[in-house]
Write a protein that holds these residues in place. Structure first.
Motif, PDB file in Angstrom:
ATOM      1  N   TRP A  53     -44.645  31.682   2.187  1.00 12.41           N
ATOM      2  CA  TRP A  53     -44.751  30.593   2.998  1.00 12.41           C
ATOM      3  C   TRP A  53     -45.745  29.436   2.267  1.00 12.41           C
ATOM      4  N   GLN A  54     -45.598  28.416   2.203  1.00 10.59           N
ATOM      5  CA  GLN A  54     -46.288  27.335   1.651  1.00 10.59           C
ATOM      6  C   GLN A  54     -47.512  27.373   2.316  1.00 10.59           C
ATOM      7  N   CYS A  55     -47.695  27.747   3.854  1.00  9.00           N
ATOM      8  CA  CYS A  55     -49.013  27.813   4.482  1.00  9.00           C
ATOM      9  C   CYS A  55     -49.935  29.169   3.987  1.00  9.00           C
ATOM     10  N   GLU A  56     -49.198  30.002   3.239  1.00  7.32           N
ATOM     11  CA  GLU A  56     -50.020  31.306   2.787  1.00  7.32           C
ATOM     12  C   GLU A  56     -50.543  31.077   1.404  1.00  7.32           C
ATOM     13  N   MET A  57     -50.585  29.860   1.036  1.00  9.58           N
ATOM     14  CA  MET A  57     -51.171  29.732  -0.453  1.00  9.58           C
ATOM     15  C   MET A  57     -52.620  29.532  -0.557  1.00  9.58           C
ATOM     16  N   LYS A  58     -53.269  29.308   0.695  1.00  9.59           N
ATOM     17  CA  LYS A  58     -54.551  29.002   0.644  1.00  9.59           C
ATOM     18  C   LYS A  58     -55.473  30.146   0.245  1.00  9.59           C
ATOM     19  N   ASP A  59     -54.895  31.302   0.339  1.00 13.56           N
ATOM     20  CA  ASP A  59     -56.087  32.617   0.184  1.00 13.56           C
ATOM     21  C   ASP A  59     -55.233  33.142  -1.017  1.00 13.56           C
ATOM     22  N   VAL A  60     -55.512  32.962  -2.096  1.00 13.12           N
ATOM     23  CA  VAL A  60     -55.120  33.281  -3.475  1.00 13.12           C
ATOM     24  C   VAL A  60     -55.228  34.733  -3.684  1.00 13.12           C
ATOM     25  N   ASN A  61     -56.432  35.377  -3.232  1.00 15.65           N
ATOM     26  CA  ASN A  61     -56.548  36.730  -3.554  1.00 15.65           C
ATOM     27  C   ASN A  61     -55.693  37.677  -2.463  1.00 15.65           C
ATOM     28  N   ALA A  62     -55.433  37.063  -1.344  1.00 15.16           N
ATOM     29  CA  ALA A  62     -54.357  37.786  -0.341  1.00 15.16           C
ATOM     30  C   ALA A  62     -53.302  37.568  -0.938  1.00 15.16           C
ATOM     31  N   LEU A  63     -52.669  36.462  -1.656  1.00 10.17           N
ATOM     32  CA  LEU A  63     -51.465  36.516  -2.326  1.00 10.17           C
ATOM     33  C   LEU A  63     -51.160  37.114  -3.451  1.00 10.17           C
ATOM     34  N   LYS A  64     -52.207  37.486  -4.034  1.00  7.28           N
ATOM     35  CA  LYS A  64     -52.474  38.410  -5.363  1.00  7.28           C
ATOM     36  C   LYS A  64     -52.139  39.842  -4.808  1.00  7.28           C
ATOM     37  N   ARG A  65     -52.812  40.333  -3.861  1.00 15.43           N
ATOM     38  CA  ARG A  65     -52.561  41.536  -3.139  1.00 15.43           C
ATOM     39  C   ARG A  65     -51.193  41.642  -2.821  1.00 15.43           C
ATOM     40  N   ARG A  66     -50.560  40.797  -2.128  1.00 18.23           N
ATOM     41  CA  ARG A  66     -49.209  40.813  -1.734  1.00 18.23           C
ATOM     42  C   ARG A  66     -48.348  41.049  -2.725  1.00 18.23           C
ATOM     43  N   LEU A  67     -48.487  40.055  -3.841  1.00 15.97           N
ATOM     44  CA  LEU A  67     -47.573  40.248  -4.917  1.00 15.97           C
ATOM     45  C   LEU A  67     -47.665  41.708  -5.483  1.00 15.97           C
ATOM     46  N   SER A  68     -48.740  42.221  -5.724  1.00 13.66           N
ATOM     47  CA  SER A  68     -48.912  43.286  -6.463  1.00 13.66           C
ATOM     48  C   SER A  68     -48.431  44.724  -5.591  1.00 13.66           C
ATOM     49  N   ALA A  69     -48.576  44.579  -4.290  1.00 10.88           N
ATOM     50  CA  ALA A  69     -48.031  45.415  -3.554  1.00 10.88           C
ATOM     51  C   ALA A  69     -46.469  45.507  -3.589  1.00 10.88           C
ATOM     52  N   ILE A 107     -38.286  36.283  -5.524  1.00  7.37           N
ATOM     53  CA  ILE A 107     -39.473  35.807  -4.677  1.00  7.37           C
ATOM     54  C   ILE A 107     -39.011  34.271  -4.403  1.00  7.37           C
ATOM     55  N   PHE A 108     -38.985  34.242  -3.077  1.00  3.95           N
ATOM     56  CA  PHE A 108     -38.821  32.737  -2.638  1.00  3.95           C
ATOM     57  C   PHE A 108     -39.752  32.142  -2.234  1.00  3.95           C
ATOM     58  N   VAL A 109     -40.201  30.954  -2.720  1.00  2.00           N
ATOM     59  CA  VAL A 109     -41.532  30.303  -2.216  1.00  2.00           C
ATOM     60  C   VAL A 109     -40.966  29.329  -1.416  1.00  2.00           C
ATOM     61  N   HIS A 110     -41.310  29.292  -0.062  1.00  2.00           N
ATOM     62  CA  HIS A 110     -40.590  28.461   1.129  1.00  2.00           C
ATOM     63  C   HIS A 110     -41.395  27.313   1.604  1.00  2.00           C
ATOM     64  N   GLY A 111     -41.046  26.175   1.841  1.00  2.00           N
ATOM     65  CA  GLY A 111     -41.910  24.929   2.246  1.00  2.00           C
ATOM     66  C   GLY A 111     -41.700  25.336   3.924  1.00  2.00           C
ATOM     67  N   CYS A 112     -42.812  25.325   4.616  1.00  2.00           N
ATOM     68  CA  CYS A 112     -42.670  25.718   6.192  1.00  2.00           C
ATOM     69  C   CYS A 112     -41.746  24.867   6.855  1.00  2.00           C
ATOM     70  N   PHE A 113     -41.871  23.527   6.636  1.00  2.00           N
ATOM     71  CA  PHE A 113     -40.982  22.654   7.427  1.00  2.00           C
ATOM     72  C   PHE A 113     -39.396  22.928   7.119  1.00  2.00           C
ATOM     73  N   TRP A 114     -39.056  22.515   5.845  1.00  2.00           N
ATOM     74  CA  TRP A 114     -37.640  22.912   5.569  1.00  2.00           C
ATOM     75  C   TRP A 114     -37.079  23.996   5.990  1.00  2.00           C
ATOM     76  N   HIS A 115     -37.958  25.290   6.083  1.00  2.00           N
ATOM     77  CA  HIS A 115     -37.243  26.427   6.195  1.00  2.00           C
ATOM     78  C   HIS A 115     -37.607  27.156   7.519  1.00  2.00           C
ATOM     79  N   GLY A 116     -38.287  26.149   8.379  1.00  2.00           N
ATOM     80  CA  GLY A 116     -38.614  26.544   9.525  1.00  2.00           C
ATOM     81  C   GLY A 116     -39.408  27.850   9.841  1.00  2.00           C
ATOM     82  N   HIS A 117     -40.649  27.859   9.386  1.00  2.00           N
ATOM     83  CA  HIS A 117     -41.377  29.011   9.280  1.00  2.00           C
ATOM     84  C   HIS A 117     -41.937  29.258  10.993  1.00  2.00           C
ATOM     85  N   GLY A 118     -41.495  30.323  11.262  1.00  2.00           N
ATOM     86  CA  GLY A 118     -41.642  30.630  12.958  1.00  2.00           C
ATOM     87  C   GLY A 118     -43.054  30.598  13.168  1.00  2.00           C
TER      88      GLY A 118
END
Ligand SMILES: [Zn+2]
Length: 150
Positions: free
Chosen positions: A115-131, A60-71
């Protein structure tokens, strides 16, 4: 237009290059609570992935949107000063990220970028990780499918 103040920008930048960024810590603590065990920053793998789950052959990579140029992300706006420099820098980072993922997949790893900007919704993040970490043949309920019909 670049709306982030210079102070905030330099803070963002100092965060992104280092290890143990806040987004990274959050993902780790979520994984830990979910019961996954992982290793950090494995140097022998391409791109020194932030989080490696050897049992799942997953990284798993956790990327900062600025440095990694999140489209298409508003946090990834190229600064209006030194635009050329930043553009080259960010483009280079993006290329490197892509190469690392290809190299990891060649080694048989599955890769997830958060992505850094995807951190706000912890439940969505959990679902993504378990999937992402669900083993083949394992159902959403956690049971293994023996019939292989589903
Ligand atoms: Zn983003």
């Amino acid at each position: 237009v670049d709306k982030i103040s210079p102070e905030k920008r330099s803070r963002n930048m100092s965060q992104v290059k280092g290890r143990n960024t806040e987004p990274e810590k959050l993902v780790r603590s979520i994984l830990h609570k979910m019961g996954y065990r992982f290793r950090l920053c494995v140097k022998k793998l391409p791109g020194n992935p932030d989080i490696v789950l050897p049992r799942y052959k997953a990284v798993i990579f956790v990327h900062g949107c600025f440095w990694h140029g999140h489209g298409g992300c508003k946090r990834a706006t190229i600064p209006v000063t030194n635009t050329k420099f930043w553009f080259a820098k960010i483009t280079g980072n993006k290329e490197r990220d892509k190469c690392n993922i290809v190299a990891l997949e060649d080694l048989g790893y599955r890769c997830l970028t958060i992505w850094q900007c995807e951190m706000k919704d912890v439940n969505a993040l959990k679902r993504r990780l378990s999937a992402f970490l669900r083993k083949e043949g394992e159902l959403a309920c956690g049971k293994t499918c023996k019939a292989r019909k589903c």
